[in-house]
Enzyme design. Structure first.
Site, PDB file in Angstrom:
ATOM      1  N   THR A 165      37.972  43.412  29.084  1.00 42.06           N
ATOM      2  CA  THR A 165      37.572  44.800  29.288  1.00 42.06           C
ATOM      3  C   THR A 165      38.763  45.748  29.205  1.00 42.06           C
ATOM      4  O   THR A 165      39.771  45.562  29.894  1.00 42.06           O
ATOM      5  CB  THR A 165      36.875  44.951  30.656  1.00 42.06           C
ATOM      6  OG1 THR A 165      35.751  44.071  30.707  1.00 42.06           O
ATOM      7  CG2 THR A 165      36.407  46.382  30.876  1.00 42.06           C
ATOM      8  N   GLU A 248      36.458  39.962  41.961  1.00 46.05           N
ATOM      9  CA  GLU A 248      35.633  40.546  40.908  1.00 46.05           C
ATOM     10  C   GLU A 248      34.171  40.617  41.342  1.00 46.05           C
ATOM     11  O   GLU A 248      33.485  41.624  41.123  1.00 46.05           O
ATOM     12  CB  GLU A 248      35.763  39.733  39.627  1.00 46.05           C
ATOM     13  CG  GLU A 248      34.986  40.314  38.453  1.00 46.05           C
ATOM     14  CD  GLU A 248      35.245  39.568  37.156  1.00 46.05           C
ATOM     15  OE1 GLU A 248      34.848  40.089  36.103  1.00 46.05           O
ATOM     16  OE2 GLU A 248      35.823  38.470  37.185  1.00 46.05           O
TER      17      GLU A 248
END
Length: 403
Positions: A165, A248
């Site tokens: 990302t 995460e």
């Protein structure tokens, strides 16, 4: 659990709201254009916004003061985040660094690494990415093939990562590599900090079905990393990676349960669109709206419970998997209902229209669902580590079967 603000939290909320109202013209708003090429005006504006919020004490509230944080509580950070949402201020562009990379450096990095990296990460001066998944090892992360071989001048890294990302905007990343090919797959891994501008690093954005390019594939061609950039011990990278993965899952599913479009936006959208539906359609849509809102509240309060657990000194555990699963399910349902409420008008929605956000969210949530592990992986974790069910690994063959 008391959901009302304490006097200190109420003071912080008022102070934050006043700051955001007074500086609204200086801050980037959440409804701006999406990120594409590095160095664009939008990227720079988001970095300035993160720096402004950090300088005002609104980012890194829970992080140690010696590295630029506020040494505060998760509840304080939640108050600030709620006010940012209320004011429609864009969240930090460095969210991967804040949610995943930074906690990993704090947990396993040297004092020198913490001093060099953490404050700049919090402020958005340096953006970070996470290089884990590979073309042949996504959900089975421990089967990764990217190699790091030690030489006199450091570790030479060769391999490929994917679904990274915002790598096209990042200066640094954390990369998980195989350093002992003869060890079992979980025991031969090592984590490093990697300079994304180093020779041999090539980033290629991937076009997604929502039209964006937030994911990338990254090619590592004999990239040299100094041993001082190692995080944790050699061949102990799986334990380091677990820190990243747990944080995460908390970042995705532990902050209140709403990803993408918030439930209050869905309520306003439904109030405008429901009268246009036929009576039977309106009944069905109203029933579904109620279900989505109940699930959203359940996800939010589950997130609050996880935050409370962390306030008491506990590390993110397997329960974060449940929060992430729930948050993603709610995001799917919210986007799907919002799009279906548009009816035929959904076909005509364009990227700059307010109605476009429903289609955009519906096309984006599958990517979010993969972050921190696919649904099947998280269900296995919950079954084995929370419910105590037997492992799904294939049983060893019996003596007669092996002959």
């Amino acid at each position: 659990m008391d959901f009302d603000d304490t006097p200190d939290q109420a003071h912080l909320r008022g102070k934050t709201r006043q700051f955001l109202d007074e500086h609204a013209d200086e801050l980037e708003h959440a409804d701006g254009p999406y990120l594409e090429e590095p160095g664009t005006d939008r990227v720079q504006a988001l970095r300035r916004t993160q720096a402004t919020l950090f300088d005002a004490g609104m980012i890194g509230l829970t992080w140690p003061t010696e590295y630029g944080g506020g040494a505060g509580t998760n509840a304080q950070q939640a108050v600030v985040n709620e006010e940012l949402h209320r004011a429609r201020i864009a969240g930090p562009i460095g969210h991967v660094g804040l949610g995943m990379c930074g906690p990993t450096v704090l947990g396993h990095g040297s004092e020198d690494q913490k001093q060099r990296y953490i404050r700049r990460l919090l402020r958005g001066d340096d953006l970070w990415c996470q290089l884990f998944s590979e073309p042949s090892s996504g959900s089975d992360l421990a089967a990764l093939r990217t190699r790091a071989v030690r030489h006199d001048d450091g570790w030479h890294v060769q391999g490929q990562k994917v679904w990274t990302t915002l790598a096209q905007h990042c200066r640094y990343g954390i990369v998980l590599c195989r350093t002992d090919p003869d060890a079992s797959k979980h025991r031969g891994l090592t984590m490093f900090v990697i300079d994304m501008h180093a020779p041999g690093v090539t980033v290629r954005p991937l076009r997604q079905m929502n039209g964006h390019q937030s994911f990338n594939e990254v090619f590592l061609d004999d990239v040299v990393i100094d041993d001082s950039e190692r995080l944790g011990d050699v061949n102990d990278g799986w334990q380091v990676a677990l820190t990243t993965l747990m944080n995460e899952r908390m970042a995705v599913g532990g902050g209140g349960g709403e990803l993408g479009v918030r439930s209050d936006a869905l309520i306003a959208h439904a109030a405008e669109r429901l009268p246009r539906l036929a009576a039977n359609q309106r009944v069905l849509a109203t029933h579904e709206l109620g279900k989505v809102l109940v699930d959203s509240l359940a996800a939010r309060y589950t997130g609050y419970r996880m935050q409370t657990s962390m306030e008491r000194g506990k590390r993110p555990g397997p329960e974060a998997s449940a929060g992430k699963l729930t948050a993603v399910r709610v995001a799917h349902a919210t986007a799907d209902l919002g799009q279906r409420l548009l009816g035929d008008d959904a076909v005509l929605a364009r990227s700059r229209d307010g109605d476009w956000r429903w289609a955009n969210s519906a096309a984006s949530t599958p990517g979010v669902a993969l972050a921190g592990g696919a649904d099947e992986i998280l269900r296995n974790i919950l079954g084995e580590r929370v419910l105590g069910l037997p492992s799904d690994r294939a049983p060893k063959p019996t003596a007669s079967e092996s002959r």
